[in-house]
Design an enzyme around this catalytic site. Structure first.
Site, mmCIF file in Angstrom:
data_model
loop_
_atom_site.group_PDB
_atom_site.id
_atom_site.type_symbol
_atom_site.label_atom_id
_atom_site.label_comp_id
_atom_site.label_asym_id
_atom_site.label_seq_id
_atom_site.Cartn_x
_atom_site.Cartn_y
_atom_site.Cartn_z
ATOM 1 N N ASP A 210 -10.958 2.060 -2.945
ATOM 2 C CA ASP A 210 -11.449 1.933 -1.547
ATOM 3 C C ASP A 210 -12.743 2.178 -1.486
ATOM 4 O OD1 ASP A 210 -8.965 1.549 -0.161
ATOM 5 O OD2 ASP A 210 -8.906 3.449 0.911
ATOM 6 N N ASP B 185 0.853 -1.047 -0.168
ATOM 7 C CA ASP B 185 -0.127 -0.110 -0.049
ATOM 8 C C ASP B 185 1.013 1.232 -0.083
ATOM 9 O OD1 ASP B 185 -2.392 1.565 0.140
ATOM 10 O OD2 ASP B 185 -2.665 0.615 2.039
#
Ligand code: DGJ
Length: 734
Positions: A551, A481
């Site tokens: 997301d 990430d």
């Protein structure tokens, strides 16, 4: 032969199955672009170039009596600097004597079998089944001795041409490279084209915008240090009337994960120039005599079969020529990720509980997301300390993984290697390892700082600490990430005059770290992530077979996101999970949407009731059945979710056209509206297909041209999947 040099005409023709690209060593040894489009074999297209005396368009010195030759009005392969071409240039260099000029003339060429290599940058590759040839052309400025090598690789069967560039300082003093574009595409007449780009924002990545070109420079760019949520390093130029199925479409995709720039300039004479390369913002690379700089690769593709044809070329190419991971060929596990279920509030017992429940759903792998390391109870601390937090994982990582393995589940883990929290042991030990301009406070974002990946010691720390964790237990998946854009461009390890190299050196450092972690763990499935799909770019896909697309897991938003992403990226690369968001949307619909991707779950499985477990179990089974069609088939966008309509639909068809999966989501049912028919695509018109488990057998022609009626008596937000299977010897009813 994919590359032919015509010794009489001095043309190079780059030939793929369905396209031709032609360039020529032209007037005064300038390298001219002649053509890119449908296949023309070795025709000489130099007749296309007309020369007129154009006012205010200067002539090179050696053609001063021949006023009709101006670079301002000529299509070029590598536009020069300060030679009378006032359009956007390929290069800007400050020579050793302080002058700013580059007059690149042809010196030599080389044609070889196979694909060229770049030193530190990720590139695509040729497989043993590909016939690939490379053309290298050397240009030189006679005064500064700066040399530019243009690389072209021709992937004949896959209809892709790649380009890259190398600048070498052949002079005797240091030069400064301030702009270098990897590819240029000049069209003699570009007034009829539209530009398609993929802008977005956090939670809404890769939306689709199409605009008619007007007379100015259109830019698509990122200056965020990463390729970003805001723009994707990809563009399409298409005929103004091109559709999914018809019309000429050109694609340019950039294999780079840092700042990028694409410029599309429609000039005064309707000539069109498209440039793609590293963004020149704060870019200043010093090259001592003999040193070279390599510009990243651009993947160019052309299709005369509309936008779908172009997407298919890229999907096939990405699936075979971009990522070497074994998971490009092998079946990937269905995973459940803990983020939306627990955020950072978990311990080993909670993880085992989630794994137990997920196992009942038919899930293969549990991913322990953010929160397992250092002191990390919220996002203000802990980044950089890649050591298991034994207050949470009390039994230790190895024991936890064993417990999960004993349930028949595999285990995966989350990292954010490039970042550091001020409240971390790493920062306390090495405050000089962050990007921060001396005397100033660095910009905070998610209250974290960016590690200076230009430094070898930082790179080596990351390689060591991440690898140590990966090797300490049976970990088969890692999510990588990055949760902020890069600011405060400064490296304590570089002298003041080299700070213009930081942006690019960061990216090179990152690629080195990724190489040493990812390529040394061939059995681990790596998934990229940047606050969702913020750095979802072709270079990242050379490392990761899949990327967390966003997301935003709201299914209706995901329809648009998947649609936009699919123009370049194959479905097998799109991370998509069923989550608890949008409670009004049925679980089944969430699964149908997530099957337009890698499919998995992002919820607390311990909270599901018996009915929901049964639905999920059915979904995982279905996904396994459909996996080969979704991952290896041809994908078709059947509707545009950006247009208002009652349904969003898409389908995938196996390469041999023996089976297909059609997916439909009811997004908005108008009261008492017309009956709609879905015109399927990619089927064999002459074969007959059984539609679902009904006793309905229809020809491919009927399904494609007359269409499949979509039932209207269904609730809003419900969904349908139609599995089609070619059947032989069944009497035709219709
Ligand atoms: C952003 C990612 O996109 C999420 O999936 C999650 O991993 C968080 N970061 C964790 O901090």
């Amino acid at each position: 032969m994919s590359i032919v040099f015509n010794k009489t005409k001095w043309t190079f023709t780059l030939q793929t199955r369905n396209s031709s690209y032609q360039l020529q060593i032209g007037n005064l040894n300038y390298l001219m672009h002649l053509y890119y489009g449908p296949s023309l074999e070795d025709a000489d297209l130099s007749y296309q170039i007309m020369q007129y005396d154009r006012g205010f368009s200067g002539n090179p010195y050696d053609s001063r009596y021949q006023r009709t030759f101006s670079l301002d009005a000529q299509p070029q392969e590598f536009p020069t600097q300060q030679q009378g071409d006032f359009r956007v240039p390929s290069i800007q260099v400050v020579n050793a004597d302080g002058s700013r000029a580059f007059d690149g003339r042809f010196q030599s060429y080389q044609i070889s079998d196979g694909k060229y290599r770049l030193k530190d940058l990720p590139t695509c590759f040729a497989t043993e089944n590909d016939h690939v040839q490379t053309l290298e052309i050397l240009l030189e400025d006679a005064v500064s001795k700066v040399q530019v090598t243009l690389f072209y690789a021709v992937f004949e069967e896959t209809d892709v041409i790649t380009r890259a560039v190398r600048v070498t300082n052949g002079g005797t003093g240091t030069i400064h490279l301030q702009r270098i574009m990897s590819a240029c595409l000049d069209f003699l007449n570009g007034a009829g084209y539209d530009l398609v780009s993929f802008p977005g924002r956090y939670g809404q990545e890769r939306q689709v915008e199409r605009q008619k070109l007007t007379h100015h420079v259109h830019t698509i760019q990122s200056v965020r240090g990463t390729s970003s949520h805001q723009q994707n390093p990809f563009l399409i130029l298409c005929d103004h009337d091109a559709t999914e199925d018809h019309g000429d479409c050109y694609g340019m995709a950039f294999l780079y994960s840092g700042n990028f720039l694409a410029e599309v300039e429609l000039d005064q004479y309707d000539q069109l120039r498209v440039l793609m390369g590293i963004h020149p913002k704060q870019f200043d690379f010093a090259l001592a005599p003999g040193e070279s700089f390599e510009g990243p690769e651009v993947l160019m593709a052309f299709s005369a079969q509309g936008l779908t044809g172009l997407s298919h070329l890229y999907h096939d190419f990405f699936r075979t020529n971009l990522c070497k991971s074994k998971y490009m060929r092998e079946t990937r596990p269905i995973l459940i990720n803990t983020w939306e279920a627990a955020f950072m509030d978990f311990d080993d017992r909670k993880l085992v509980e989630i794994a137990k429940s997920a196992q009942q759903l038919g899930v293969d792998l549990l991913v322990m997301d953010d929160g397992w390391f250092g002191k990390r109870d919220d996002d203000n601390s802990g980044l950089g300390d890649w050591v298991v937090n034994t207050n949470k994982i009390k039994c230790g990582l190895d024991t936890l993984v064993r417990q999960i393995n004993d349930l028949g589940m595999q285990f995966g883990i989350w990292f954010e290697p490039e970042m550091v929290s001020e409240d971390s042991d790493l920062y306390r030990a090495h405050p000089d390892w962050v990007m921060e301009i001396p005397g100033r406070h660095a910009v905070r974002s998610r209250n974290q700082l960016v590690l200076d990946l230009t430094r070898r010691d930082v790179q080596d720390y990351l390689i060591r600490s991440v690898n140590q964790v990966l090797d300490s237990a049976n970990i088969v998946y890692m999510k990588w990430d990055i949760n902020r854009s890069i600011t405060d461009i400064w490296s304590n390890a570089l002298p003041p005059e080299r700070q213009g190299e930081v942006y690019h050196r960061y990216v090179l450092g990152l690629y080195r770290v990724m190489d040493r972690i990812i390529n040394t763990h061939p059995d681990i499935l790596f998934e990229g992530c940047s606050g969702g799909g913020g750095r979802y770019d072709p270079a990242m896909l050379t490392f990761y077979p899949q990327y967390w697309a966003s997301d935003n897991t709201k299914p209706l938003d995901r329809l648009k996101l998947h649609y936009g992403t699919s123009f370049l990226y194959p479905i097998s690369s799109m991370g998509a999970h069923v989550s608890e968001s949008s409670p009004h949307v049925p679980l089944k619909t969430k699964a149908v949407v997530s099957m337009c991707g890698t499919f998995g779950y992002e919820l607390d499985a311990t909270r599901l009731n018996a009915d929901e477990i049964a639905v999920c179990r059915e979904q995982t089974e279905l996904f396994r059945t459909y996996y080969p069609i979704i991952f290896f088939g041809d994908y078709y966008r059947l509707t545009d979710p950006f247009q208002t309509g009652n349904f969003t639909a898409w389908m995938s068809v196996t390469k041999d056209r023996s089976a297909a999966l059609v997916s439909v989501v009811v997004t908005n049912l108008t009261v008492n509206g017309p009956q709609e028919y879905l015109h399927l695509k990619g089927l064999d018109a002459k074969r007959r297909y059984r539609v679902g488990d009904k006793n309905l057998v229809l020809s491919g022609a009927a399904l494609m041209h007359a269409g499949l009626p979509i039932p209207r008596e269904v609730p809003e937000f419900s969904s349908m999947q139609f599995y089609l299977e070619a059947v032989e010897n069944v009497p035709t009813e219709h």
